[in-house]
Design a protein around this motif. Structure first.
Motif, PDB file in Angstrom:
ATOM      1  N   PHE A 197       0.819  -1.215   0.000  1.00  0.00           N
ATOM      2  CA  PHE A 197       0.000   0.000   0.000  1.00  0.00           C
ATOM      3  C   PHE A 197       0.856   1.268   0.000  1.00  0.00           C
ATOM      4  CE2 PHE A 197      -2.586  -3.312   2.045  1.00  0.00           C
ATOM      5  CZ  PHE A 197      -3.703  -3.281   1.223  1.00  0.00           C
ATOM      6  N   ALA A 198       2.162   1.109   0.203  1.00  0.00           N
ATOM      7  CA  ALA A 198       3.065   2.263   0.157  1.00  0.00           C
ATOM      8  C   ALA A 198       3.265   2.688  -1.300  1.00  0.00           C
ATOM      9  CB  ALA A 198       4.400   1.905   0.801  1.00  0.00           C
ATOM     10  N   PRO A 199       3.703   3.916  -1.533  1.00  0.00           N
ATOM     11  CA  PRO A 199       3.920   4.354  -2.916  1.00  0.00           C
ATOM     12  C   PRO A 199       5.058   3.585  -3.571  1.00  0.00           C
ATOM     13  CG  PRO A 199       4.781   5.962  -1.347  1.00  0.00           C
ATOM     14  CD  PRO A 199       4.007   4.960  -0.544  1.00  0.00           C
ATOM     15  N   PHE A 200       4.904   3.271  -4.834  1.00  0.00           N
ATOM     16  CA  PHE A 200       5.891   2.665  -5.735  1.00  0.00           C
ATOM     17  C   PHE A 200       6.332   1.247  -5.376  1.00  0.00           C
ATOM     18  CE2 PHE A 200       8.815   5.090  -2.880  1.00  0.00           C
ATOM     19  CZ  PHE A 200       9.677   4.076  -2.489  1.00  0.00           C
ATOM     20  N   MET A 201       6.011   0.736  -4.185  1.00  0.00           N
ATOM     21  CA  MET A 201       6.508  -0.574  -3.774  1.00  0.00           C
ATOM     22  C   MET A 201       5.901  -1.715  -4.589  1.00  0.00           C
ATOM     23  SD  MET A 201       8.908  -0.526  -1.574  1.00  0.00           S
ATOM     24  CE  MET A 201       8.845  -2.197  -0.917  1.00  0.00           C
ATOM     25  N   TYR A 202       4.609  -1.630  -4.906  1.00  0.00           N
ATOM     26  CA  TYR A 202       3.984  -2.709  -5.654  1.00  0.00           C
ATOM     27  C   TYR A 202       4.475  -2.709  -7.103  1.00  0.00           C
ATOM     28  CZ  TYR A 202       0.509  -6.358  -6.272  1.00  0.00           C
ATOM     29  OH  TYR A 202      -0.098  -7.562  -6.489  1.00  0.00           O
ATOM     30  N   GLY A 203       4.714  -1.519  -7.642  1.00  0.00           N
ATOM     31  CA  GLY A 203       5.271  -1.421  -8.985  1.00  0.00           C
ATOM     32  C   GLY A 203       6.655  -2.037  -9.049  1.00  0.00           C
ATOM     33  N   LEU A 204       7.461  -1.772  -8.027  1.00  0.00           N
ATOM     34  CA  LEU A 204       8.798  -2.365  -7.953  1.00  0.00           C
ATOM     35  C   LEU A 204       8.708  -3.885  -7.901  1.00  0.00           C
ATOM     36  CD1 LEU A 204      11.851  -2.384  -7.568  1.00  0.00           C
ATOM     37  CD2 LEU A 204      11.502  -1.858  -5.138  1.00  0.00           C
ATOM     38  N   GLN A 205       7.742  -4.418  -7.128  1.00  0.00           N
ATOM     39  CA  GLN A 205       7.579  -5.864  -7.029  1.00  0.00           C
ATOM     40  C   GLN A 205       7.234  -6.475  -8.385  1.00  0.00           C
ATOM     41  OE1 GLN A 205       8.260  -7.905  -4.632  1.00  0.00           O
ATOM     42  NE2 GLN A 205       7.455  -9.733  -5.643  1.00  0.00           N
ATOM     43  N   LEU A 206       6.356  -5.827  -9.139  1.00  0.00           N
ATOM     44  CA  LEU A 206       5.979  -6.343 -10.457  1.00  0.00           C
ATOM     45  C   LEU A 206       7.162  -6.281 -11.426  1.00  0.00           C
ATOM     46  CD1 LEU A 206       2.388  -4.846 -10.923  1.00  0.00           C
ATOM     47  CD2 LEU A 206       3.042  -7.124 -10.111  1.00  0.00           C
ATOM     48  N   ILE A 207       7.957  -5.222 -11.339  1.00  0.00           N
ATOM     49  CA  ILE A 207       9.144  -5.108 -12.196  1.00  0.00           C
ATOM     50  C   ILE A 207      10.169  -6.172 -11.818  1.00  0.00           C
ATOM     51  CG2 ILE A 207      11.085  -3.617 -12.812  1.00  0.00           C
ATOM     52  CD1 ILE A 207       9.193  -1.243 -12.576  1.00  0.00           C
ATOM     53  N   ARG A 208      10.281  -6.490 -10.526  1.00  0.00           N
ATOM     54  CA  ARG A 208      11.156  -7.598 -10.104  1.00  0.00           C
ATOM     55  C   ARG A 208      10.708  -8.913 -10.734  1.00  0.00           C
ATOM     56  NH1 ARG A 208      10.524  -6.109  -3.830  1.00  0.00           N
ATOM     57  NH2 ARG A 208      12.249  -4.646  -3.523  1.00  0.00           N
TER      58      ARG A 208
END
Length: 259
Positions: A197-208
């Motif tokens: 729910f934090a900013p940008f963290m879920y996007g980073l996970q998907l890019i990983r």
């Protein structure tokens, strides 16, 4: 209207490009420093990391570090731009143009993103070359996820800059925040699921998932994309709202002309 938007973007892009060329030694030295710091992380994980998961851990470090560099550029960027404009005595002039202040800065940050991709590409290439790790650089999958993620990152940048627009000199807060961002990017969501729910963290996970686990955007769940989009929009809208309120307060108190 479209031509006016294009012209604003063109002027700001030219401005950022000229500044990068004019201060090229600073840009190069910053890149070298970030690379040296990356080497410290790489050597540390190579010496004390689990040998069985060494390749995976190194790939995680590469992605986390590159993403931290990008997020740092954007979240600091708006606040530093405001400080620079205030220092030159031109901040108040920007507020009396026909365009909203947040819109002017978003065109600048878009320019920063495009120009920063040069440094990021160099840093990513050096990291992969040094560690002898090959990441799945599927740009057709990475770019859409990255763009959605950066919407939320810009929102965070506006939240931080709303402090700068009032007190002008907030370098110490920005420096503290850069370590907060670093800590967040290096924490996997499997360890702290609430960080989605934090900013940008879920996007980073998907890019990983794309770069390390060889996923593609088509193999991702549509719910993941929808969640990322909503998350980014919430942070972006919140950031713009708080920034506009801070700008209004600064105008009422006559703070825009002070440094």
């Amino acid at each position: 209207m479209q031509m006016e938007v294009y012209n604003i973007f063109k002027v700001n892009f030219k401005r950022e490009w000229i500044q990068m060329k004019r201060y090229l030694p600073n840009t190069i030295s910053e890149l070298i420093i970030f690379y040296i710091v990356f080497l410290g992380f790489f050597l540390g994980i190579s010496l004390i990391g689990d040998p069985e998961n060494l390749d995976y851990n190194i790939q995680m470090i590469i992605m986390n570090y590159i993403f931290w560099y990008l997020v740092l550029s954007l979240t600091q960027g708006i606040g530093l731009e405001i400080s620079d404009e205030a220092g030159r005595g031109t901040l108040e002039q920007l507020t009396i143009t026909p365009y909203k202040l947040w819109f002017i800065f978003i065109t600048r940050m878009t320019s920063v993103i495009i120009i920063s991709m040069i440094s990021i590409s160099i840093l990513l290439f050096l990291a992969m070359l040094t560690t002898r790790q090959n990441l799945n650089l599927d740009l057709l999958s990475i770019i859409p996820i990255l763009l959605i993620t950066l919407i939320g990152v810009l929102g965070v940048g506006y939240l931080i800059s709303s402090i700068t627009i009032i007190i002008k000199e907030s370098g110490y807060l920005i420096q503290i925040f850069q370590f907060v961002i670093m800590g967040m990017t290096f924490i996997p969501l499997t360890t702290a699921p609430f960080l989605k729910f934090a900013p940008f963290m879920y996007g980073l996970q998907l890019i990983r998932e794309i770069t390390i686990n060889n996923f593609s955007i088509l193999s991702l769940n549509i719910n993941d994309i929808v969640f990322l989009l909503l998350n980014s929009l919430i942070y972006f809208i919140t950031g713009i709202y708080v920034f506009n309120r801070a700008e209004k307060f600064a105008k009422q108190k006559g703070l825009l002309g002070h440094y």
